[in-house]
Design an enzyme around this catalytic site. Structure first.
Site, PDB file in Angstrom:
ATOM      1  N   LYS A  85       5.857  -1.584  14.290  1.00 36.09           N
ATOM      2  CA  LYS A  85       7.236  -1.372  13.831  1.00 36.09           C
ATOM      3  C   LYS A  85       8.190  -1.806  14.932  1.00 36.09           C
ATOM      4  CE  LYS A  85       5.949   2.143  10.601  1.00 36.09           C
ATOM      5  NZ  LYS A  85       6.339   3.199   9.731  1.00 36.09           N
ATOM      6  N   GLY A 119       7.113  -5.277   3.140  1.00 36.36           N
ATOM      7  CA  GLY A 119       6.854  -4.750   1.804  1.00 36.36           C
ATOM      8  C   GLY A 119       8.150  -4.523   1.057  1.00 36.36           C
ATOM      9  N   ASP A 129       0.838  -1.200   0.000  1.00 32.30           N
ATOM     10  CA  ASP A 129       0.000   0.000   0.000  1.00 32.30           C
ATOM     11  C   ASP A 129       0.873   1.250   0.000  1.00 32.30           C
ATOM     12  OD1 ASP A 129       0.997  -0.370   2.573  1.00 32.30           O
ATOM     13  OD2 ASP A 129      -0.783   0.387   3.569  1.00 32.30           O
ATOM     14  N   HIS A 146       3.256   6.408   0.560  1.00 33.78           N
ATOM     15  CA  HIS A 146       4.524   7.119   0.320  1.00 33.78           C
ATOM     16  C   HIS A 146       4.609   7.731  -1.073  1.00 33.78           C
ATOM     17  CE1 HIS A 146       6.221   3.971   3.328  1.00 33.78           C
ATOM     18  NE2 HIS A 146       5.563   4.917   3.942  1.00 33.78           N
ATOM     19  N   GLY A 192       8.211  -4.374   7.845  1.00 36.39           N
ATOM     20  CA  GLY A 192       9.591  -4.500   7.350  1.00 36.39           C
ATOM     21  C   GLY A 192      10.420  -3.227   7.455  1.00 36.39           C
ATOM     22  N   TYR A 209       0.403   2.288  15.137  1.00 36.83           N
ATOM     23  CA  TYR A 209       1.532   3.198  14.928  1.00 36.83           C
ATOM     24  C   TYR A 209       1.398   4.436  15.813  1.00 36.83           C
ATOM     25  CZ  TYR A 209       2.787   0.573  10.620  1.00 36.83           C
ATOM     26  OH  TYR A 209       3.173  -0.394   9.712  1.00 36.83           O
ATOM     27  N   LYS A 268      -0.130  -4.869  13.575  1.00 32.55           N
ATOM     28  CA  LYS A 268       1.070  -4.689  12.758  1.00 32.55           C
ATOM     29  C   LYS A 268       1.850  -3.556  13.414  1.00 32.55           C
ATOM     30  CE  LYS A 268       2.190  -4.400   7.857  1.00 32.55           C
ATOM     31  NZ  LYS A 268       2.842  -3.178   7.433  1.00 32.55           N
TER      32      LYS A 268
END
Ligand code: FBP
Length: 266
Positions: free
Chosen positions: A175, A226, A20, A25, A199, A143, A173
């Site tokens: 980091k 990703g 995504d 980004h 990742g 996040y 998910k």
């Protein structure tokens, strides 16, 4: 309530491919090869990923019958990196539409610590309620983000993990903060919500595999990566090596051996 989480697991572990970044980004993450979603779907299929994660628009145009062996996760919210607003990522696709597109799970980014937390929590909770009525698992991209938020602090990440559990996410998910001991506490705080690690920016394969081994030892269920896979020159070699670490507890050295064998087959 029965949630069909097993669709995302193989022997209780999971390796997912995230795509995504074109939205999050922009095309700066892509090149002439990776700009084509078909290239990524092919990696997911051949690499036997437990899921591919995309936005609804990409799913609608590219998730053809041919790819049905790869479970689909639709990311329900998203935003570009061009906005300069306090962190918030609004819902863009409904749970029902995700189901029509063939999704087995849905995802949503929760920015803990954002001034927009009340709206984010309320939107996320409604998604959890609807998805769970269908027995569908929800993945929270937990996040921490916002003014004064230290995104790598163990306390801040543990709080985000706990929020994910308390708001009903089935997988989180998150980091990695390069703190293996601290991350074990973060995973504990997530309770029965399974932690998947993102990742991150592209790094060289040796460090990526080393990091992945370290991550898997913290008690997480797996990884949702990703760029470190699909931006790689040899995406299948890195996928196979990573798979060994995630699914078979291989060491970095064992995984590197697999990587070397694969690239020399070419
Ligand atoms: P990568 O493995 O490429 O880092 O992708 C993980 C991910 O969660 C994507 O799903 C998402 O596009 C991106 O990271 C968002 O990260 P950020 O908000 O830091 O740009």
């Amino acid at each position: 309530m029965r949630i069909f989480i097993n669709k995302l697991l193989r022997n209780d572990k999971s390796l997912m491919l995230a795509y995504d970044q074109g939205l999050e980004h922009g095309p700066k993450d892509l090149d002439m090869k990776t700009v084509d979603p078909k290239y990524i779907f092919d990696i997911a299929l051949e690499g036997m990923y437990e899921a591919i994660i995309v936005q609804h628009g990409v799913a609608e145009k590219y998730y053809q019958k041919y790819y049905k062996e790869v479970p689909l996760v639709i990311k329900l919210n998203g935003k570009t990196s061009m906005t300069n607003i306090a962190p918030i990522s609004r819902q863009l696709c409904s749970v029902e539409r995700a189901i029509k597109l063939g999704a087995v799970a849905v995802g949503y980014t929760v920015y803990t610590g954002s001034p927009n937390e009340p709206e984010i929590f309320s939107e996320f909770s409604k998604i959890v309620e609807t998805a769970h009525d269908y027995g569908m698992p929800v993945i929270g991209w937990m996040y921490p983000r916002g003014p004064g938020i230290d995104e790598r602090s163990v306390d801040v990440l543990a709080y985000a993990a706990r929020v994910g559990l308390e708001l009903g996410a089935d997988m989180l998910k998150m980091k990695y903060n390069d703190n293996p001991e601290g991350f074990k506490w973060i995973v504990k705080c997530a309770g029965k919500a399974r932690v998947m690690v993102a990742g991150g920016d592209r790094i060289d394969e040796q460090h990526f595999l080393q990091k992945s081994e370290e991550i898997m030892k913290t008690g997480v269920t797996g990884m949702a990566v990703g760029r470190n896979v699909w931006q790689h020159q040899y995406p299948m070699a890195i996928s196979k090596a990573l798979r060994k670490i995630v699914h078979h507890g291989a060491t970095t050295q064992e995984a590197e051996r697999i990587y070397e064998e694969e690239i020399h087959k070419k």
